[in-house]
Design a protein around this motif. Structure first.
Motif, PDB file in Angstrom:
ATOM      1  N   LEU A  24       0.841  -1.209   0.000  1.00 37.85           N
ATOM      2  CA  LEU A  24       0.000   0.000   0.000  1.00 37.85           C
ATOM      3  C   LEU A  24       0.871   1.252   0.000  1.00 37.85           C
ATOM      4  O   LEU A  24       0.606   2.204  -0.734  1.00 37.85           O
TER       5      LEU A  24
ATOM      6  N   ASN B  13       2.570   1.845  -3.292  1.00 32.57           N
ATOM      7  CA  ASN B  13       1.638   2.327  -4.318  1.00 32.57           C
ATOM      8  C   ASN B  13       1.299   3.802  -4.148  1.00 32.57           C
ATOM      9  O   ASN B  13       0.774   4.427  -5.058  1.00 32.57           O
TER      10      ASN B  13
ATOM     11  N   LEU C 269       4.487   8.531  -5.998  1.00 31.55           N
ATOM     12  CA  LEU C 269       4.083   9.088  -7.298  1.00 31.55           C
ATOM     13  C   LEU C 269       5.022   8.676  -8.419  1.00 31.55           C
ATOM     14  O   LEU C 269       4.696   8.837  -9.572  1.00 31.55           O
ATOM     15  N   TYR C 270       6.193   8.146  -8.084  1.00 34.05           N
ATOM     16  CA  TYR C 270       7.201   7.812  -9.089  1.00 34.05           C
ATOM     17  C   TYR C 270       7.580   9.092  -9.835  1.00 34.05           C
ATOM     18  O   TYR C 270       7.524   9.170 -11.058  1.00 34.05           O
ATOM     19  N   CYS C 271       7.964  10.082  -9.055  1.00 28.24           N
ATOM     20  CA  CYS C 271       8.344  11.388  -9.602  1.00 28.24           C
ATOM     21  C   CYS C 271       9.425  11.227 -10.659  1.00 28.24           C
ATOM     22  O   CYS C 271      10.274  10.345 -10.569  1.00 28.24           O
ATOM     23  N   TYR C 272       9.392  12.117 -11.602  1.00 31.47           N
ATOM     24  CA  TYR C 272      10.494  12.183 -12.552  1.00 31.47           C
ATOM     25  C   TYR C 272      11.563  13.088 -11.956  1.00 31.47           C
ATOM     26  O   TYR C 272      11.225  14.156 -11.431  1.00 31.47           O
ATOM     27  N   ASP C 273      12.817  12.665 -12.018  1.00 35.77           N
ATOM     28  CA  ASP C 273      13.901  13.462 -11.450  1.00 35.77           C
ATOM     29  C   ASP C 273      13.615  13.768  -9.976  1.00 35.77           C
ATOM     30  O   ASP C 273      13.615  14.909  -9.540  1.00 35.77           O
ATOM     31  N   ALA C 274      13.346  12.709  -9.247  1.00 36.83           N
ATOM     32  CA  ALA C 274      12.772  12.854  -7.909  1.00 36.83           C
ATOM     33  C   ALA C 274      13.736  13.512  -6.915  1.00 36.83           C
ATOM     34  O   ALA C 274      14.919  13.190  -6.887  1.00 36.83           O
ATOM     35  N   PRO C 275      13.208  14.397  -6.087  1.00 41.40           N
ATOM     36  CA  PRO C 275      14.073  15.077  -5.110  1.00 41.40           C
ATOM     37  C   PRO C 275      14.611  14.159  -4.023  1.00 41.40           C
ATOM     38  O   PRO C 275      15.654  14.446  -3.443  1.00 41.40           O
TER      39      PRO C 275
ATOM     40  N   ARG D 235       8.986   1.374  -6.754  1.00 40.00           N
ATOM     41  CA  ARG D 235       8.143   0.809  -7.808  1.00 40.00           C
ATOM     42  C   ARG D 235       8.314  -0.712  -7.885  1.00 40.00           C
ATOM     43  O   ARG D 235       7.373  -1.453  -8.138  1.00 40.00           O
TER      44      ARG D 235
ATOM     45  N   VAL E  85       7.934  15.038  -2.385  1.00 33.53           N
ATOM     46  CA  VAL E  85       6.986  16.081  -2.825  1.00 33.53           C
ATOM     47  C   VAL E  85       5.640  15.951  -2.126  1.00 33.53           C
ATOM     48  O   VAL E  85       4.873  16.913  -2.072  1.00 33.53           O
ATOM     49  N   LEU E  86       5.359  14.785  -1.569  1.00 34.72           N
ATOM     50  CA  LEU E  86       4.068  14.621  -0.904  1.00 34.72           C
ATOM     51  C   LEU E  86       4.027  15.299   0.467  1.00 34.72           C
ATOM     52  O   LEU E  86       2.959  15.393   1.068  1.00 34.72           O
TER      53      LEU E  86
END
Lengths: 445, 466
Positions: B34, B37, B40-46, B62, B101-102
């Motif tokens: 959970l 899931n 967010l699978y950020c692109y270029d994640a911080p 992932r 980012v969340l």
């Protein structure tokens, strides 16, 4: 308080929420319990030809930890004898005279068999019939269910048989396992059906077990295709509903439609009704959560109607149908672009990578300064001149209302494809098309 | 009734072993699924940037969500061979989770626990991901087998170097083995990481102290490169009267006992005062409580705002029943033969000093006593001056007791000598994860220096050039 009373082709129910013909409406016990909790009607699980069931009967598809976005079954019609079902229908109808009880029926394809079961069933005092022309598994191999619904001539013929002896309304339930849903719909109407319902379940295999290589569901190591239902099928159902609701031949006879397919919440139900459904039928959501979901279905729809000023359901049924058009009639001059609210943006940059890898490469990652605070990470910024307005970025954005599609002036003529090719048929060749694009300001990125 | 679900398990108060069991619960499979899931699978994640070892966090998460937990573990270990320790001891709020980012949206992904989930999976299934590279004929000596040394050793072994680790203590792992409280990380986790490095072919020589058992000059002569990753030393003196009395302890030694000794044999006072304001002070205090001390006080000379310990650590200490006495400066340890009380002065804060923290100033005539039978010092660590002066002979510079390196390469002023870990950490925090990255940087530089044409492998790219 909104009035949810429903009159479907003379079948009356306190609200438009009916149990679909399925496992939740298998017995008198279940239907009475559902009515006690507030369900407006029930289409009894199909009775008719003798059957034997197997186990396992159900398989589901889960998505990212969310259970049952789709459910498939290989269960057949009622495996309880017809007379037991009829006795219970009578009892339920006696106890709940104001609720809709509809008998779903399916027998072998002879006039005698269909007419006999209709006559036997009418004696119970039920409010109408639903002809099951949709079951895609088990029964279809025996020439019933979708084997009927997939051949418009059969649909018409059996409908005629049923309508000619029934004194109660006959609803024809259509199978979605067909290329053009309007053909069986027209056939049913031609056969005299005063009402339609759709969709039945879709042919499906739910998955494969990576350890045993069994398909899902598996019956002792082997499986067969089964009927797919649940939230994932809703878009297919909405399309088919609107297709028949707008079909000229169906419209001519003002045939009410009962909408089925992935309805779980009151919002789903409202969508079906906006696209022309007079009642809605629900199964998978009940299989997942039980009859108690009816409380919110009624409450949510009532509150929505009150907010909107709709007094009865008739006030909004079909309200979205005028919005359903065809591609050739869409405005080629309309232009929207993505606009990112950088105060809401959390910089996941999913919009950037979606646009860059899968769309039109019009989002840049740019270092910006907002409110005087230097941002360490770049922000996604849309190059509006290059944005085709595909809306993919807004779809992948996890933050509500962060990326909105905003209408902008395109400086293009507000014409449609159909108008264009009737006025300038030459654009069907690339040379003329390129010339037209230039003139009409179609910028291709 | 089922107890409410928490991330920490309630200690089994009935036994001392129970009170020293790992405190934080692992995710079960369902929780991990959970939570993974939710990413967010950020692109270029911080989070990748915020992790000092730049673990590809969105990818490992992932892989948990896709059911490829094995692949997830490999993704972690490719960037950080000590991923199991880091998943337990990293101050994730300050690092990856702090950058999620969340945070802005609702709450960050629980990256630390997800990493532990993948690491536990690898451990449970005895998965090995890396092999020793084809021998390249080059030898590297590593002095000190703490996290920096282990990380460098492992990365070099993967490239085919012959690596010999000299460690003066009987066990390797450095502070991961000896310094992290057991209810944060059981000692076995660190020892398994040591074992993994040894299985890559690294020759671990414990009980060998450079300068005593072996000379630095021998190493510089015999090896193609030398890494100094010796960490720091004991807790320094308080420089107050009476601190040599019985009952005054070195905080690190106090923690160490709980890692390697039978818990029942450890002596602990009943009125304990811990001096210091860092995470080590917190550890000493909470250990003392769990060893059974009814009365534990941390004495810190500044206020809570200047306290170097993490806020969550302070909160943990308070929940454990530790008292924290701010603005208090120890003046003298008093007692006949043994510690009986700690004489303290009250402090007020003046203007900020060079570190930006306000300078404590003792208030006149404010002396008071804290009765106690044990005093634990946790005011930092001594610098390894002995070895530093040895190193000086080889041209290696030091500043304020730390080895000076080029942060891009971790090379010292001697081209053959590199350094990593707490002994170069003249600024910033001494964290396992930072030491691991130091080791990686040094390994990459050593490889680059000695294998100029061969080292274009991805894994040895100088970090920071993601």
């Amino acid at each position: 308080m909104a009035d949810l009373k429903t009159n479907f082709c003379g079948i009356r129910s306190p609200n438009p929420f009916w149990l679909a013909s399925a496992p939740p409406s298998n017995s008198g016990y279940q239907v009475q319990k559902a009515f006690e909790q507030g369900w407006g009607g029930a289409v009894w699980k199909t009775i008719g030809a003798p059957v034997l069931n197997v186990s396992n009967r159900y398989a589901t598809i889960d998505y990212k930890g969310t259970k049952i976005i789709g459910l498939n079954n290989v269960e057949l019609i009622s495996d309880r004898p017809v007379e037991v079902n009829l006795k219970e229908m009578k009892e339920v109808k006696r106890n709940f005279p104001n609720h809709a009880v509809i008998a779903s029926i399916m027998v072998e394809s002879t006039k005698e068999a269909w007419q006999e079961i209709i006559k036997r069933t009418e004696d119970t005092g039920i409010d109408g019939f639903e002809l099951n022309f949709g079951c895609p598994h088990g029964m279809s191999e025996r020439g019933m269910g979708s084997a009927m619904g997939q051949v418009p001539d059969y649909t018409c013929m059996v409908t005629e048989w049923a309508v000619s002896v029934a004194t109660k309304p006959v609803i024809v339930k259509l199978t979605p396992n067909i290329t053009d849903i309007t053909l069986p719909a027209r056939a049913a109407v031609k056969g005299g059906a005063p009402a339609l319902s759709l969709i039945n379940t879709l042919n499906s295999i739910m998955g494969v077990d990576l350890n045993t290589f069994d398909i899902k569901p598996s019956v002792g190591g082997k499986g067969s295709h089964g009927g797919y239902a649940g939230p994932a099928v809703k878009p297919i159902a909405l399309h088919m509903l609107s297709a028949i609701a707008l079909d000229e031949e169906v419209r001519k006879r003002t045939v009410p439609i009962s909408g089925i397919g992935g309805i779980e919440t009151w919002q789903d139900a409202v969508e079906f009704m906006l696209l022309g459904a007079t009642s809605v039928q629900i199964c998978t959501a009940v299989m997942h959560y039980g009859f108690r979901i009816i409380e919110d279905l009624i409450d949510g729809m009532s509150n929505w109607m009150d907010e909107r000023g709709f007094k009865t359901i008739e006030d909004f049924i079909g309200k979205s149908l005028p919005k359903v058009s065809s591609f050739g009639d869409l405005d080629l001059g309309f232009q929207s672009v993505a606009r990112i609210d950088h105060n809401k943006c959390i910089q996941c940059n999913l919009c950037f990578i979606a646009c860059n890898d899968a769309a039109h490469q019009c989002i840049d990652l740019t270092t910006m300064k907002l409110n005087g605070n230097p941002m360490e990470r770049p922000l996604p910024v849309v190059r509006e001149n290059d944005c085709v307005g595909c809306a993919l970025c807004s779809a992948v954005c996890p933050v509500p209302d962060c990326i909105t599609m905003v209408e902008v002036e395109s400086n293009r003529p507000h014409t449609t494809w159909n108008q264009l090719i009737s006025e300038k048929p030459e654009v069907l060749a690339w040379d003329a098309m390129n010339e037209y694009r230039k003139k009409a300001n179609f910028h291709i990125h | 009734m089922k107890p409410e679900k928490t991330t920490r398990q309630q200690a089994d108060e009935s036994s001392i072993e129970g009170r020293f069991k790992e405190l934080n619960l692992p995710f079960n499979d369902r929780e991990a699924l959970l939570e993974s899931n939710r990413c967010l699978y950020c692109y270029d994640a911080p989070c990748i940037v915020a992790c000092p070892t730049h673990i590809d966090i969105p990818t490992f998460i992932r892989k948990i969500s896709s059911g490829n937990v094995k692949g997830s573990a490999k993704t972690i270990l490719e960037s950080n061979l000590l991923g199991a320790t880091c998943s337990r001891v990293c101050p994730v709020q300050e690092l990856c989770e702090g950058a999620c980012v969340l945070n802005e949206d609702h709450k960050p992904i629980n990256i630390g626990r997800l990493q532990r989930h993948a690491m536990d999976f690898a451990d449970k299934n005895k998965l090995n991901f890396f092999q020793r590279g084809n021998p390249n004929g080059l030898r590297v000596a590593i002095v000190g087998a703490g996290p920096a040394g282990l990380s460098c050793a492992g990365e070099l072994a993967k490239l085919g170097f012959e690596v010999i680790c000299f460690e003066k203590r009987p066990l390797s792992g450095g502070l991961d083995t000896y310094g992290i409280v057991v209810f944060r990380e059981p000692v076995e986790i660190s020892l398994k990481e040591v074992q993994m490095i040894e299985e890559l072919g690294v020759d671990m020589r414990n009980g060998v102290e450079i300068g005593k058992d072996l000379l630095l000059s021998d190493l510089v002569e015999d090896y193609d490169a030398v890494l100094i990753s010796i960490g720091l030393g004991k807790v320094p003196n308080l420089s107050i009267a009476g601190e040599d009395k019985e009952g005054v302890f070195d905080g690190l030694e106090f923690i160490e006992q709980t890692k390697v000794k039978d818990l029942k044999t450890i002596k602990c006072g009943s009125k304990v005062v811990v001096i210091g304001g860092g995470n080590t002070a917190i550890d000493c205090a909470t250990i003392a409580r769990r060893l059974g001390a009814p009365d534990v006080t941390i004495v810190y000379r500044r206020s809570q705002f200047e306290m170097p310990a993490y806020e969550f650590e302070c909160e943990f200490a308070l929940k454990e029943g530790v008292r924290i006495q701010f603005l208090t400066n120890p003046v003298e340890v008093e007692g006949k033969d043994k510690v009986e009380k700690l004489k303290c002065a009250r402090v007020e804060l003046g203007p900020p000093d060079l570190s930006g923290r306000r300078t404590p100033r003792v208030i006149a005539d404010s002396l008071f006593d804290i009765p106690c039978d044990m005093v634990i010092k946790a005011i930092g660590q001594e610098k390894p001056y002995d070895l530093l002066s040895e190193l000086k002979k080889f041209g290696v510079q030091e500043q304020n007791g730390y080895i000076v390196v080029d942060p891009k390469t971790n090379g010292t002023s001697n081209p053959k000598i590199f350094a990593a870990g707490d002994c170069i950490r003249h600024k910033g925090e001494a964290l396992t994860v930072v030491a691991v990255q130091d080791g990686k940087i040094a390994a990459a530089s050593i490889a680059k220096m000695l294998l100029p044409s061969k080292t274009n492998g991805k894994k040895t790219q100088p970090p920071g050039t993601r």
